[in-house]
Scaffold this motif. Structure first.
Motif, mmCIF file in Angstrom:
data_model
loop_
_atom_site.group_PDB
_atom_site.id
_atom_site.type_symbol
_atom_site.label_atom_id
_atom_site.label_comp_id
_atom_site.label_asym_id
_atom_site.label_seq_id
_atom_site.Cartn_x
_atom_site.Cartn_y
_atom_site.Cartn_z
ATOM 1 N N ALA A 39 0.842 -1.203 0.000
ATOM 2 C CA ALA A 39 0.000 0.000 0.000
ATOM 3 C C ALA A 39 0.875 1.251 0.000
ATOM 4 N N GLU A 40 1.966 1.217 0.766
ATOM 5 C CA GLU A 40 2.886 2.353 0.785
ATOM 6 C C GLU A 40 3.498 2.582 -0.592
ATOM 7 N N LEU A 41 3.945 1.509 -1.228
ATOM 8 C CA LEU A 41 4.600 1.626 -2.521
ATOM 9 C C LEU A 41 3.631 2.017 -3.634
ATOM 10 N N ALA A 42 2.425 1.489 -3.591
ATOM 11 C CA ALA A 42 1.436 1.803 -4.627
ATOM 12 C C ALA A 42 0.795 3.166 -4.393
ATOM 13 N N GLY A 43 0.778 3.613 -3.147
ATOM 14 C CA GLY A 43 0.179 4.895 -2.823
ATOM 15 C C GLY A 43 -1.328 4.840 -2.674
ATOM 16 N N LEU A 44 -1.875 3.647 -2.540
ATOM 17 C CA LEU A 44 -3.306 3.487 -2.319
ATOM 18 C C LEU A 44 -3.570 2.130 -1.704
ATOM 19 N N ARG A 45 -4.770 1.967 -1.172
ATOM 20 C CA ARG A 45 -5.127 0.715 -0.503
ATOM 21 C C ARG A 45 -5.950 -0.212 -1.387
ATOM 22 N N CYS A 46 -6.662 0.343 -2.342
ATOM 23 C CA CYS A 46 -7.437 -0.518 -3.236
ATOM 24 C C CYS A 46 -7.745 0.224 -4.528
ATOM 25 N N GLU A 47 -7.977 -0.553 -5.561
ATOM 26 C CA GLU A 47 -8.376 -0.009 -6.850
ATOM 27 C C GLU A 47 -9.053 -1.104 -7.650
ATOM 28 N N THR A 48 -9.754 -0.699 -8.681
ATOM 29 C CA THR A 48 -10.412 -1.642 -9.578
ATOM 30 C C THR A 48 -9.657 -1.638 -10.896
ATOM 31 N N LEU A 49 -9.311 -2.837 -11.378
ATOM 32 C CA LEU A 49 -8.599 -2.980 -12.642
ATOM 33 C C LEU A 49 -9.397 -3.844 -13.605
ATOM 34 N N SER A 50 -9.211 -3.581 -14.895
ATOM 35 C CA SER A 50 -9.749 -4.447 -15.934
ATOM 36 C C SER A 50 -8.622 -5.357 -16.395
ATOM 37 N N VAL A 51 -8.814 -6.651 -16.261
ATOM 38 C CA VAL A 51 -7.796 -7.624 -16.654
ATOM 39 C C VAL A 51 -8.471 -8.764 -17.408
ATOM 40 N N PRO A 52 -7.695 -9.510 -18.207
ATOM 41 C CA PRO A 52 -8.291 -10.654 -18.902
ATOM 42 C C PRO A 52 -8.867 -11.666 -17.917
ATOM 43 N N ARG A 53 -9.905 -12.336 -18.327
ATOM 44 C CA ARG A 53 -10.542 -13.344 -17.470
ATOM 45 C C ARG A 53 -9.548 -14.448 -17.122
ATOM 46 N N GLN A 54 -8.746 -14.864 -18.085
ATOM 47 C CA GLN A 54 -7.718 -15.876 -17.840
ATOM 48 C C GLN A 54 -6.359 -15.205 -17.953
ATOM 49 N N ILE A 55 -5.613 -15.282 -16.867
ATOM 50 C CA ILE A 55 -4.307 -14.638 -16.797
ATOM 51 C C ILE A 55 -3.485 -15.419 -15.775
ATOM 52 N N THR A 56 -2.185 -15.529 -16.004
ATOM 53 C CA THR A 56 -1.365 -16.201 -14.995
ATOM 54 C C THR A 56 -1.116 -15.234 -13.850
ATOM 55 N N ALA A 57 -0.776 -15.786 -12.713
ATOM 56 C CA ALA A 57 -0.487 -14.959 -11.542
ATOM 57 C C ALA A 57 0.669 -14.008 -11.853
ATOM 58 N N LEU A 58 1.687 -14.496 -12.557
ATOM 59 C CA LEU A 58 2.832 -13.655 -12.892
ATOM 60 C C LEU A 58 2.436 -12.535 -13.856
ATOM 61 N N GLN A 59 1.596 -12.834 -14.849
ATOM 62 C CA GLN A 59 1.139 -11.795 -15.767
ATOM 63 C C GLN A 59 0.330 -10.729 -15.033
ATOM 64 N N LEU A 60 -0.487 -11.154 -14.076
ATOM 65 C CA LEU A 60 -1.259 -10.206 -13.288
ATOM 66 C C LEU A 60 -0.327 -9.311 -12.476
#
Length: 111
Positions: A39-60
């Protein structure tokens, strides 16, 4: 920096991903929750993202780091929790549903 608890909505690079294989590649809206150092590094605690339905953990992870490059420093220590299940960063395929929560859990020190 956003005040605590405030949500941010972002469209990721996956925005507009083409529906392939009967829609398996459609984008899903997921909530990404950041804890402690992430949270410190990102500068926020939560957000909503659009990502592919199928994605590897590393790609995410790579997509999240693209949005928040400062997170790269914790790459070897971070663990995801997807739908409250731990997931290691790797080639494990995630099948995400709309509204899923992805928690970024950095190492927690203490004694």
């Amino acid at each position: 920096r956003l005040p605590s608890g405030r949500r941010r909505h972002r469209e990721s690079a996956a925005e507009g991903c083409p529906p392939r294989d009967g829609g398996s590649m459609r984008c899903q809206q997921v909530s990404v929750l950041y804890f402690a150092r992430s949270a410190e590094l990102a500068g926020l605690r939560c957000e909503t993202l659009s990502v592919p339905r199928q994605i590897t953990a590393l790609q995410l992870w790579e997509e999240i780091v693209r949005l928040h490059p400062r997170l790269a420093v914790i790459r070897d220590q971070v663990v995801f929790a997807v739908r409250q299940e731990y997931v290691l960063l790797g080639d494990q395929l995630l099948v995400l549903q709309p509204g899923d929560e992805v928690a970024i859990i950095p190492p927690i020190s203490g004694g």
